[in-house]
Design an enzyme around this catalytic site. Structure first.
Site, PDB file in Angstrom:
ATOM      1  N   ARG A  85      -2.628 -11.952   3.519  1.00 19.60           N
ATOM      2  CA  ARG A  85      -2.802 -12.731   2.290  1.00 19.60           C
ATOM      3  C   ARG A  85      -3.003 -14.222   2.533  1.00 19.60           C
ATOM      4  O   ARG A  85      -3.822 -14.864   1.867  1.00 19.60           O
ATOM      5  CB  ARG A  85      -1.582 -12.516   1.382  1.00 19.60           C
ATOM      6  CG  ARG A  85      -1.506 -11.148   0.764  1.00 19.60           C
ATOM      7  CD  ARG A  85      -0.148 -10.868   0.159  1.00 19.60           C
ATOM      8  NE  ARG A  85       0.883 -10.702   1.197  1.00 19.60           N
ATOM      9  CZ  ARG A  85       2.151 -10.409   0.946  1.00 19.60           C
ATOM     10  NH1 ARG A  85       2.563 -10.268  -0.301  1.00 19.60           N
ATOM     11  NH2 ARG A  85       3.016 -10.256   1.927  1.00 19.60           N
TER      12      ARG A  85
ATOM     13  N   TYR B  83      -1.994   7.585   4.732  1.00 21.70           N
ATOM     14  CA  TYR B  83      -3.333   8.105   4.938  1.00 21.70           C
ATOM     15  C   TYR B  83      -3.173   9.440   5.693  1.00 21.70           C
ATOM     16  O   TYR B  83      -2.073   9.912   5.913  1.00 21.70           O
ATOM     17  CB  TYR B  83      -4.179   7.105   5.716  1.00 21.70           C
ATOM     18  CG  TYR B  83      -4.729   5.967   4.875  1.00 21.70           C
ATOM     19  CD1 TYR B  83      -3.988   5.386   3.850  1.00 21.70           C
ATOM     20  CD2 TYR B  83      -5.987   5.447   5.119  1.00 21.70           C
ATOM     21  CE1 TYR B  83      -4.493   4.344   3.087  1.00 21.70           C
ATOM     22  CE2 TYR B  83      -6.509   4.409   4.359  1.00 21.70           C
ATOM     23  CZ  TYR B  83      -5.762   3.858   3.348  1.00 21.70           C
ATOM     24  OH  TYR B  83      -6.264   2.829   2.591  1.00 21.70           O
TER      25      TYR B  83
ATOM     26  N   GLN C 189     -11.161  -1.051  11.862  1.00 22.81           N
ATOM     27  CA  GLN C 189     -10.086  -0.134  11.492  1.00 22.81           C
ATOM     28  C   GLN C 189     -10.731   1.190  11.099  1.00 22.81           C
ATOM     29  O   GLN C 189     -11.471   1.267  10.125  1.00 22.81           O
ATOM     30  CB  GLN C 189      -9.261  -0.673  10.330  1.00 22.81           C
ATOM     31  CG  GLN C 189      -8.075   0.210   9.971  1.00 22.81           C
ATOM     32  CD  GLN C 189      -7.402  -0.194   8.682  1.00 22.81           C
ATOM     33  OE1 GLN C 189      -7.998  -0.068   7.615  1.00 22.81           O
ATOM     34  NE2 GLN C 189      -6.183  -0.686   8.778  1.00 22.81           N
TER      35      GLN C 189
END
Length: 385
Positions: A344, A168, A98
């Site tokens: 998660r 971002y 990423q």
């Protein structure tokens, strides 16, 4: 209809199945370089059955880190990145990097460099002013994405994921709340989407078909006057028409203004507070719930939004959010999504994919308490295991 455990094409590569470990900052790069702990984190995901695991976060520039203990893509990082990709490949999985620029989410004090955003504004995270980027900054950032993607390909990565989400830097340009520019990079959606499109083009031009190129795109910032689904669909259509991306991973929320809109579930206010020294600890205990809002968790909680994108686009899409079992995976396939991404649940059980493949009644033990979120400062993990 696709099935979750069949091999699948993603641009120039073939994944062994349609599951992807989503990018979750690992907290295992204290000097901004790969460590044995980071390698083991992703090796375990690969051994656990995912089709591809995603390394987060690989900043394209030093000031593009959220804080200084993150990898920024430079020649010094290549030996460690190469060891990492080799370890994942040895387990039969693919690996993505990423890459992106944290923009307004960056901690300027930690990075010892100014944070950047589409427009100048005060940061609610640090209390400092964030600089609006200049045209020269934009040119540099576009080139830095291409350089980072090339370095990833040289290090053995199979794919790069461009970070266009969570407010971002590129996401800040997409947001009308954060982008108040009056030049060719602000105003109507096509101008606000210009940076995302030019980054995708620069990366594809540089790497060609050496690696797959995907992007993580916000469907909705989850804040007033932020990027909304209608504008995001328009941006996605522009990216699709350009033809530089092999898939979009659909996400939501703002690390800058509303992080729980992505995660859903109970906000871990006390755990976040405990991770910080005073006086931040007291401040988070008192005011944390205003920032960490509560959105009830339910399986496939981003699917209602993602359906709109599936209806509007023909390119491959990756569904994120509440994918934890075979039933949710099959629902995603039935709805026309090509891949699913999981976060998660795999932190708690890295071998969950392999166990689901062996027994499709397997149930994830993750309770979505979100107490893993504050562990990014000490090594991302499930605190219940």
């Amino acid at each position: 209809m696709a099935t979750i455990f069949e091999p699948a094409r993603l641009g120039p590569l073939t994944l062994r199945n349609r599951t992807i470990k989503a990018a979750t900052f690992e907290g295992r790069t204290p000097k901004g370089l790969v460590t044995d702990e980071l390698i083991e984190f992703h090796r375990a995901m690969a051994a656990g059955g995912v089709g591809m695991t995603t390394v987060a976060y690989c900043a394209v520039a030093p000031e593009g880190r959220t804080e200084r203990r993150q990898i920024h893509m430079r020649p010094e990082a290549v030996p460690g990145l190469t060891r990492l990709t080799e370890a994942v490949h040895a387990e039969g999985a693919a690996i993505a990097a990423q890459v992106g620029h944290a923009g307004p989410v960056a901690d300027a004090r930690s990075n010892r460099a100014p944070a950047l955003s589409a427009s100048r504004r005060l940061s609610p995270l640090t209390g400092q002013f964030i600089q609006g980027v200049s045209p020269e900054d934009i040119t540099r950032v576009i080139g830095a994405h291409a350089d980072a993607a090339e370095l990833a390909a040289d290090s053995g990565f199979d794919s790069v994921e461009l970070h266009f989400g969570h407010n971002y830097l590129i996401s800040s340009f997409l947001s009308p709340r954060l982008n108040r520019r009056r030049d060719g990079w602000g105003g109507a959606l096509p101008a606000r989407a210009r940076l995302a499109r030019e980054v995708a083009e620069a990366v594809r031009t540089r790497v060609g078909t050496r690696v797959a190129v995907t992007a993580k795109l916000n469907m909705d910032d989850g804040v007033r006057k932020g990027l909304n689904p209608d504008d995001s669909i328009e941006a996605a259509r522009l990216l699709e028409a350009d033809g530089h991306l092999d898939a979009l991973e659909l996400t939501a929320g703002s690390s800058f203004l509303n992080p729980m809109y992505l995660f859903h579930g109970k906000p871990p206010v006390k755990d976040f507070a405990a991770a910080f020294p005073q006086p931040l600890r007291t401040g988070l205990r008192v005011f944390g719930r205003a920032f960490l809002r509560h959105y009830p968790y339910e399986p496939l909680y981003l699917l209602p939004l993602a359906r709109r994108f599936r209806e509007a686009l023909t390119m491959p899409l990756i569904l994120l959010g509440g994918v934890t079992d075979r039933a949710s995976m099959d629902t995603a396939m039935n709805e026309g999504f090509e891949f699913v991404a999981m976060g998660r649940a795999l932190l708690m059980e890295p071998d969950l994919i392999a166990r689901i493949q062996k027994d499709d009644t397997t149930t994830s033990q993750c309770i979505h308490c979100n107490r893993c979120m504050p562990t990014i400062y000490s090594g991302t993990r499930c605190v219940l295991t």
